[in-house]
Design a protein around this motif. Structure first.
Motif, PDB file in Angstrom:
ATOM      1  N   MET A 137       0.830  -1.203   0.000  1.00 19.73           N
ATOM      2  CA  MET A 137       0.000   0.000   0.000  1.00 19.73           C
ATOM      3  C   MET A 137       0.867   1.256   0.000  1.00 19.73           C
ATOM      4  O   MET A 137       0.610   2.201  -0.760  1.00 19.73           O
ATOM      5  CB  MET A 137      -0.930   0.008   1.213  1.00 19.73           C
ATOM      6  CG  MET A 137      -1.902   1.176   1.236  1.00 19.73           C
ATOM      7  SD  MET A 137      -3.074   1.096   2.617  1.00 19.73           S
ATOM      8  CE  MET A 137      -3.939  -0.426   2.205  1.00 19.73           C
ATOM      9  N   THR A 138       1.889   1.282   0.843  1.00 16.94           N
ATOM     10  CA  THR A 138       2.785   2.430   0.833  1.00 16.94           C
ATOM     11  C   THR A 138       3.586   2.484  -0.459  1.00 16.94           C
ATOM     12  O   THR A 138       3.983   3.574  -0.905  1.00 16.94           O
ATOM     13  CB  THR A 138       3.743   2.388   2.033  1.00 16.94           C
ATOM     14  OG1 THR A 138       4.429   1.117   2.059  1.00 16.94           O
ATOM     15  CG2 THR A 138       2.985   2.543   3.334  1.00 16.94           C
ATOM     16  N   GLY A 139       3.818   1.324  -1.091  1.00 18.13           N
ATOM     17  CA  GLY A 139       4.470   1.320  -2.395  1.00 18.13           C
ATOM     18  C   GLY A 139       3.632   2.016  -3.449  1.00 18.13           C
ATOM     19  O   GLY A 139       4.141   2.788  -4.270  1.00 18.13           O
ATOM     20  N   TYR A 140       2.318   1.765  -3.435  1.00 22.07           N
ATOM     21  CA  TYR A 140       1.432   2.466  -4.363  1.00 22.07           C
ATOM     22  C   TYR A 140       1.358   3.954  -4.043  1.00 22.07           C
ATOM     23  O   TYR A 140       1.275   4.794  -4.953  1.00 22.07           O
ATOM     24  CB  TYR A 140       0.037   1.853  -4.330  1.00 22.07           C
ATOM     25  CG  TYR A 140      -0.105   0.632  -5.203  1.00 22.07           C
ATOM     26  CD1 TYR A 140      -0.201   0.761  -6.586  1.00 22.07           C
ATOM     27  CD2 TYR A 140      -0.130  -0.650  -4.672  1.00 22.07           C
ATOM     28  CE1 TYR A 140      -0.313  -0.348  -7.397  1.00 22.07           C
ATOM     29  CE2 TYR A 140      -0.248  -1.773  -5.479  1.00 22.07           C
ATOM     30  CZ  TYR A 140      -0.341  -1.618  -6.842  1.00 22.07           C
ATOM     31  OH  TYR A 140      -0.449  -2.709  -7.652  1.00 22.07           O
ATOM     32  N   LEU A 141       1.387   4.294  -2.766  1.00 23.43           N
ATOM     33  CA  LEU A 141       1.425   5.708  -2.409  1.00 23.43           C
ATOM     34  C   LEU A 141       2.701   6.361  -2.924  1.00 23.43           C
ATOM     35  O   LEU A 141       2.690   7.512  -3.382  1.00 23.43           O
ATOM     36  CB  LEU A 141       1.335   5.866  -0.884  1.00 23.43           C
ATOM     37  CG  LEU A 141      -0.001   5.520  -0.234  1.00 23.43           C
ATOM     38  CD1 LEU A 141       0.109   5.641   1.276  1.00 23.43           C
ATOM     39  CD2 LEU A 141      -1.117   6.416  -0.753  1.00 23.43           C
ATOM     40  N   GLY A 142       3.800   5.626  -2.864  1.00 17.29           N
ATOM     41  CA  GLY A 142       5.054   6.161  -3.369  1.00 17.29           C
ATOM     42  C   GLY A 142       5.085   6.321  -4.873  1.00 17.29           C
ATOM     43  O   GLY A 142       5.882   7.085  -5.412  1.00 17.29           O
ATOM     44  N   ALA A 143       4.203   5.600  -5.579  1.00 14.04           N
ATOM     45  CA  ALA A 143       4.145   5.721  -7.035  1.00 14.04           C
ATOM     46  C   ALA A 143       3.328   6.925  -7.479  1.00 14.04           C
ATOM     47  O   ALA A 143       3.373   7.297  -8.650  1.00 14.04           O
ATOM     48  CB  ALA A 143       3.554   4.450  -7.641  1.00 14.04           C
ATOM     49  N   ALA A 144       2.591   7.546  -6.571  1.00 16.31           N
ATOM     50  CA  ALA A 144       1.718   8.659  -6.950  1.00 16.31           C
ATOM     51  C   ALA A 144       2.476   9.826  -7.568  1.00 16.31           C
ATOM     52  O   ALA A 144       2.035  10.374  -8.593  1.00 16.31           O
ATOM     53  CB  ALA A 144       0.913   9.114  -5.735  1.00 16.31           C
ATOM     54  N   PRO A 145       3.624  10.269  -7.002  1.00 15.50           N
ATOM     55  CA  PRO A 145       4.323  11.393  -7.629  1.00 15.50           C
ATOM     56  C   PRO A 145       4.748  11.122  -9.063  1.00 15.50           C
ATOM     57  O   PRO A 145       4.739  12.027  -9.894  1.00 15.50           O
ATOM     58  CB  PRO A 145       5.533  11.599  -6.713  1.00 15.50           C
ATOM     59  CG  PRO A 145       5.104  11.054  -5.397  1.00 15.50           C
ATOM     60  CD  PRO A 145       4.233   9.878  -5.725  1.00 15.50           C
ATOM     61  N   SER A 146       5.136   9.874  -9.385  1.00 17.53           N
ATOM     62  CA  SER A 146       5.546   9.584 -10.763  1.00 17.53           C
ATOM     63  C   SER A 146       4.383   9.733 -11.728  1.00 17.53           C
ATOM     64  O   SER A 146       4.573  10.118 -12.886  1.00 17.53           O
ATOM     65  CB  SER A 146       6.120   8.163 -10.847  1.00 17.53           C
ATOM     66  OG  SER A 146       5.141   7.207 -10.478  1.00 17.53           O
ATOM     67  N   TYR A 195       7.726  11.803  -1.625  1.00 22.17           N
ATOM     68  CA  TYR A 195       8.242  10.469  -1.341  1.00 22.17           C
ATOM     69  C   TYR A 195       8.684  10.352   0.118  1.00 22.17           C
ATOM     70  O   TYR A 195       8.401   9.360   0.798  1.00 22.17           O
ATOM     71  CB  TYR A 195       9.445  10.164  -2.238  1.00 22.17           C
ATOM     72  CG  TYR A 195       9.099   9.735  -3.642  1.00 22.17           C
ATOM     73  CD1 TYR A 195       8.174   8.730  -3.883  1.00 22.17           C
ATOM     74  CD2 TYR A 195       9.717  10.321  -4.737  1.00 22.17           C
ATOM     75  CE1 TYR A 195       7.867   8.334  -5.160  1.00 22.17           C
ATOM     76  CE2 TYR A 195       9.420   9.929  -6.024  1.00 22.17           C
ATOM     77  CZ  TYR A 195       8.489   8.941  -6.235  1.00 22.17           C
ATOM     78  OH  TYR A 195       8.189   8.552  -7.499  1.00 22.17           O
ATOM     79  N   THR A 196       9.394  11.366   0.595  1.00 24.01           N
ATOM     80  CA  THR A 196       9.893  11.325   1.963  1.00 24.01           C
ATOM     81  C   THR A 196       8.761  11.284   2.969  1.00 24.01           C
ATOM     82  O   THR A 196       8.813  10.533   3.956  1.00 24.01           O
ATOM     83  CB  THR A 196      10.782  12.551   2.230  1.00 24.01           C
ATOM     84  OG1 THR A 196      11.810  12.628   1.236  1.00 24.01           O
ATOM     85  CG2 THR A 196      11.430  12.459   3.604  1.00 24.01           C
ATOM     86  N   LEU A 197       7.714  12.072   2.747  1.00 26.06           N
ATOM     87  CA  LEU A 197       6.561  12.043   3.637  1.00 26.06           C
ATOM     88  C   LEU A 197       5.870  10.683   3.601  1.00 26.06           C
ATOM     89  O   LEU A 197       5.403  10.180   4.627  1.00 26.06           O
ATOM     90  CB  LEU A 197       5.583  13.152   3.264  1.00 26.06           C
ATOM     91  CG  LEU A 197       5.960  14.574   3.692  1.00 26.06           C
ATOM     92  CD1 LEU A 197       4.893  15.558   3.246  1.00 26.06           C
ATOM     93  CD2 LEU A 197       6.158  14.658   5.201  1.00 26.06           C
ATOM     94  N   VAL A 198       5.792  10.098   2.414  1.00 20.73           N
ATOM     95  CA  VAL A 198       5.188   8.773   2.304  1.00 20.73           C
ATOM     96  C   VAL A 198       5.978   7.757   3.116  1.00 20.73           C
ATOM     97  O   VAL A 198       5.414   6.931   3.841  1.00 20.73           O
ATOM     98  CB  VAL A 198       5.091   8.342   0.828  1.00 20.73           C
ATOM     99  CG1 VAL A 198       4.716   6.871   0.714  1.00 20.73           C
ATOM    100  CG2 VAL A 198       4.063   9.191   0.087  1.00 20.73           C
ATOM    101  N   PHE A 199       7.301   7.823   3.024  1.00 22.16           N
ATOM    102  CA  PHE A 199       8.115   6.881   3.777  1.00 22.16           C
ATOM    103  C   PHE A 199       8.090   7.184   5.267  1.00 22.16           C
ATOM    104  O   PHE A 199       8.189   6.270   6.088  1.00 22.16           O
ATOM    105  CB  PHE A 199       9.545   6.888   3.248  1.00 22.16           C
ATOM    106  CG  PHE A 199       9.690   6.236   1.913  1.00 22.16           C
ATOM    107  CD1 PHE A 199       9.160   4.985   1.673  1.00 22.16           C
ATOM    108  CD2 PHE A 199      10.334   6.877   0.874  1.00 22.16           C
ATOM    109  CE1 PHE A 199       9.274   4.372   0.432  1.00 22.16           C
ATOM    110  CE2 PHE A 199      10.461   6.279  -0.358  1.00 22.16           C
ATOM    111  CZ  PHE A 199       9.931   5.024  -0.584  1.00 22.16           C
ATOM    112  N   ALA A 200       7.971   8.479   5.627  1.00 26.99           N
ATOM    113  CA  ALA A 200       7.815   8.806   7.044  1.00 26.99           C
ATOM    114  C   ALA A 200       6.509   8.230   7.570  1.00 26.99           C
ATOM    115  O   ALA A 200       6.460   7.667   8.677  1.00 26.99           O
ATOM    116  CB  ALA A 200       7.842  10.324   7.237  1.00 26.99           C
TER     117      ALA A 200
END
Length: 303
Positions: free
Chosen positions: A206-215, A239-244
């Motif tokens: 799920m966080t991986g899909y969130l990380g794909a949003a900026p691309s 990306y940093t906020l998503v990983f945080a």
């Protein structure tokens, strides 16, 4: 399932904490320098190389000719930059994850521990060196998977499926280890990984899909090349906020799961759960020291 959603909303609330927002800018400064440096030295050669590769492919030339025939020939000019973006984006995500794991994850786990589990025993089943080696090994495996899957990204649906899956696996491996390294013993960590593997993997995906949003935002128009200097820092900060958020989510979930595991075995210490909504962002005051039995001292009276 209750534990999953409880840890989710707590992670969302903690992302609004000023300390979390401040920490999110530390990796940003490093990654902005990296992205701008790579863009300055390698952007034009990379785009030219991809464009030459496309021109050498008869299949892609036929596809571009079809686009020209239907009045979409302008897409030909942005096809090469978009491919470069699609290749560079996973590398930036991997670097972001490593930087967050090194700089932010320990601070965020300590923040969750201090506020929610101040009395939890710290068995230190992991170490800083162990975390670095674990993260590097996971990153290497993820990079191999990313490189091996690049040819499949030309199939339109797979570019939206494969990178988030790989990022999710990497997030699950790195964040779960860091969340448990300080408090859980090695045996407890292995037990939790075994019991909650599917849930943790789902959180990572799920966080991986969130990380794909900026691309997806980057690829939304042909103006990306002109706005490269502006969009890259913004995207990296996202990306940093998503990983945080993912670090906080894994910290809340894993520490709560560890507390339940110890409660089952009867080794859990009393845990004071602090709700960030009801108590606010100020640190809770330390409780007054307990008076020794038989000291004759009277407890303080309330006014």
């Amino acid at each position: 399932m209750t534990l999953l959603f409880d840890s989710f909303w707590r992670a969302v609330v903690y992302c609004l904490h000023p300390r979390v927002i401040a920490l999110s800018f530390l990796p940003l400064l490093l990654l902005v320098g990296l992205a701008l440096g790579l863009g300055y030295f390698y952007w034009e050669p990379a785009v030219d190389g991809v464009r030459q590769m496309l021109e050498a492919s008869e299949l892609l030339n036929a596809f571009l000719g079809w686009l020209q025939s239907v009045g979409m020939g302008a897409l030909k000019t942005v096809f090469a930059p978009l491919i470069v973006i699609a290749v560079v984006t996973p590398l930036l995500v991997v670097v972001s994850l490593v930087v967050v794991a090194v700089l932010m994850a320990p601070a965020l786990v300590s923040m969750v521990s201090e506020r929610r589990f101040p009395r939890m025993d710290r068995l230190r089943g992991g170490s800083t060196l162990g975390s670095v080696l674990w993260s590097l090994g996971s990153v290497l495996l993820a990079l191999v998977a990313l490189i091996a899957s690049v040819p499949l990204w030309l199939v339109p649906p797979l570019i939206l499926i494969l990178p988030p899956l790989i990022w999710g696996w990497l997030t699950y491996r790195v964040m779960a280890y860091d969340a448990l390294a300080l408090h859980a013993s090695k045996a407890e960590r292995q037990t939790l990984f075994r019991r909650h593997r599917l849930t943790l993997l789902g959180m990572g995906v799920m966080t991986g899909y969130l990380g794909a949003a900026p691309s997806l935002v980057w690829a939304s128009g042909a103006l990306f090349a002109a706005a490269f200097v502006v969009l890259v820092p913004v995207a990296i900060w996202i990306y940093t906020l998503v990983f945080a958020f993912s670090s906080l989510w894994f910290a809340h979930y894993c520490l709560a799961a560890l507390d339940r595991l110890r409660a089952e075995s009867g080794t859990a210490a009393p845990v004071e759960v602090l709700d960030p909504i009801t108590v606010g962002w100020k640190d809770e005051p330390n409780p007054p020291p307990s008076l020794p039995i038989g000291s004759g001292a009277e407890p303080p009276r309330l006014p």
